[in-house]
Design an enzyme around this catalytic site. Structure first.
Site, mmCIF file in Angstrom:
data_model
loop_
_atom_site.group_PDB
_atom_site.id
_atom_site.type_symbol
_atom_site.label_atom_id
_atom_site.label_comp_id
_atom_site.label_asym_id
_atom_site.label_seq_id
_atom_site.Cartn_x
_atom_site.Cartn_y
_atom_site.Cartn_z
ATOM 1 N NE ARG A 156 3.559 -4.477 10.286
ATOM 2 C CZ ARG A 156 2.824 -4.588 9.185
ATOM 3 N NH1 ARG A 156 3.020 -5.588 8.367
ATOM 4 N NH2 ARG A 156 1.889 -3.704 8.904
ATOM 5 C CG ASP A 162 -0.362 -5.933 9.935
ATOM 6 O OD1 ASP A 162 -0.410 -6.441 8.793
ATOM 7 O OD2 ASP A 162 -1.035 -4.952 10.266
ATOM 8 C CE LYS A 206 -4.518 -15.554 2.830
ATOM 9 N NZ LYS A 206 -5.135 -14.995 4.067
ATOM 10 C CG ASP A 230 -5.684 -12.749 0.363
ATOM 11 O OD1 ASP A 230 -6.027 -13.926 0.512
ATOM 12 O OD2 ASP A 230 -6.331 -11.796 0.824
ATOM 13 C CG ASP A 242 3.041 -9.856 3.068
ATOM 14 O OD1 ASP A 242 2.555 -9.685 1.921
ATOM 15 O OD2 ASP A 242 2.570 -9.282 4.070
ATOM 16 C CE LYS A 274 3.628 0.341 8.181
ATOM 17 N NZ LYS A 274 3.077 0.585 9.534
ATOM 18 N N GLY A 275 4.642 -5.655 4.928
ATOM 19 C CA GLY A 275 4.680 -7.067 5.318
ATOM 20 C C GLY A 275 5.870 -7.881 4.854
ATOM 21 C CG PHE A 301 -5.907 -12.814 8.904
ATOM 22 C CD1 PHE A 301 -5.956 -12.037 7.759
ATOM 23 C CD2 PHE A 301 -5.253 -12.322 10.026
ATOM 24 C CE1 PHE A 301 -5.356 -10.779 7.728
ATOM 25 C CE2 PHE A 301 -4.651 -11.066 10.010
ATOM 26 C CZ PHE A 301 -4.712 -10.297 8.863
HETATM 27 P P1 5GP Z 1 -4.114 -9.093 -2.252
HETATM 28 O O1 5GP Z 1 -3.409 -10.265 -2.882
HETATM 29 O O2 5GP Z 1 -5.451 -9.512 -1.696
HETATM 30 O O3 5GP Z 1 -4.222 -7.899 -3.099
HETATM 31 O O4 5GP Z 1 -3.338 -8.550 -1.000
HETATM 32 C C1 5GP Z 1 -2.314 -9.203 -0.427
HETATM 33 C C2 5GP Z 1 -1.920 -8.404 0.794
HETATM 34 O O5 5GP Z 1 -2.952 -8.490 1.780
HETATM 35 C C3 5GP Z 1 -0.703 -9.029 1.403
HETATM 36 O O6 5GP Z 1 0.477 -8.470 0.873
HETATM 37 C C4 5GP Z 1 -0.915 -8.726 2.869
HETATM 38 O O7 5GP Z 1 -0.421 -7.437 3.143
HETATM 39 C C5 5GP Z 1 -2.413 -8.757 3.038
HETATM 40 N N1 5GP Z 1 -2.856 -10.096 3.477
HETATM 41 C C6 5GP Z 1 -3.495 -11.035 2.747
HETATM 42 N N2 5GP Z 1 -3.725 -12.151 3.460
HETATM 43 C C7 5GP Z 1 -3.202 -11.916 4.688
HETATM 44 C C8 5GP Z 1 -3.096 -12.694 5.889
HETATM 45 O O8 5GP Z 1 -3.523 -13.845 6.006
HETATM 46 N N3 5GP Z 1 -2.473 -12.086 6.947
HETATM 47 C C9 5GP Z 1 -1.968 -10.829 6.887
HETATM 48 N N4 5GP Z 1 -1.387 -10.340 7.973
HETATM 49 N N5 5GP Z 1 -2.039 -10.061 5.772
HETATM 50 C C10 5GP Z 1 -2.650 -10.614 4.691
HETATM 51 MG MG MG Z 2 1.395 -6.768 1.634
#
Ligand code: 5GP
Ligand code: MG
Length: 169
Positions: free
Chosen positions: A160, A154, A126, A98, A95, A37-38, A147
């Site tokens: 959000r 969210d 990040k 990570d 969004d 959703k982000g 975070f």
């Molecule tokens: P990854 O890169 O770890 O697979 O996942 C990324 C997803 O984790 C992002 O799209 C988001 O939905 C969530 N996420 C990662 N870091 C954050 C953060 O600092 N805040 C929020 N709200 N969601 C995060």
């Molecule tokens: Mg996401």
């Protein structure tokens, strides 16, 4: 709650990203896949600033599964876009990048569907948190390992709707 990125900073950055993307895809067809959703707030602002690009958009959602609450590394595509991906130039919009696990699985899925090209655009990055090597083609802001919430992101489905990015304290 501490504001990390203001509404004004966001507006300037999103306009700049839209200019770069518009130059790259000018007069071409582009299928934008918005990661739910982000990414919905970022994508809404970004898409409205694209200029001279023949845009279609659709949505995709992925979730990590497994036993642990920390990202398990297993990612499932939960919502499949309805538009045809084969032969298309695709831009995935998310969004935040990570660990990189989700977006690298989504990109792999798009490529397996036969996209002609596939680029990735993220609002935040990040880099310290990466578990798999992954570089987005377009990045808004690189941030340290906090975070963050707001601008679509969210914490337990809250926050959000904020027009800025904040760190919860
Ligand atoms: P990854 O890169 O770890 O697979 O996942 C990324 C997803 O984790 C992002 O799209 C988001 O939905 C969530 N996420 C990662 N870091 C954050 C953060 O600092 N805040 C929020 N709200 N969601 C995060
Ligand atoms: Mg996401």
């Amino acid at each position: 709650m501490k504001i990390l990125i203001t509404e004004e900073q966001i507006r300037a950055k999103v306009s700049k990203m839209a200019r770069t993307i518009s130059e790259k895809y000018r007069n071409r067809e582009l299928l934008v896949l918005i990661v739910l959703k982000g990414a919905f707030v970022f994508a809404a602002d970004l898409l409205r600033k694209l200029d001279g690009v023949d845009v279609r958009c659709d949505f995709i959602k992925a979730s990590s599964y497994g036993l642990s609450t920390e990202s398990s590394g297993m990612v499932k595509i939960e919502l499949i876009p309805s538009l045809e991906i084969g032969g298309k130039d695709v831009l995935i919009v998310d969004d935040i990048l990570d660990t990189g696990l989700t977006i690298s699985e989504i990109k792999k899925w798009v490529e397996e569907k036969g996209a002609r090209s596939c680029e990735v655009c993220v609002f935040l990055d990040k880099p310290e948190r990466r578990k798999v090597p992954f570089e987005a083609d377009y990045v808004g802001f690189k941030i340290p390992n906090h975070f963050v919430v707001g601008y679509g992101m969210d914490c337990g489905e809250k926050h959000r709707h904020y027009p800025f990015v904040a760190v919860l304290e």
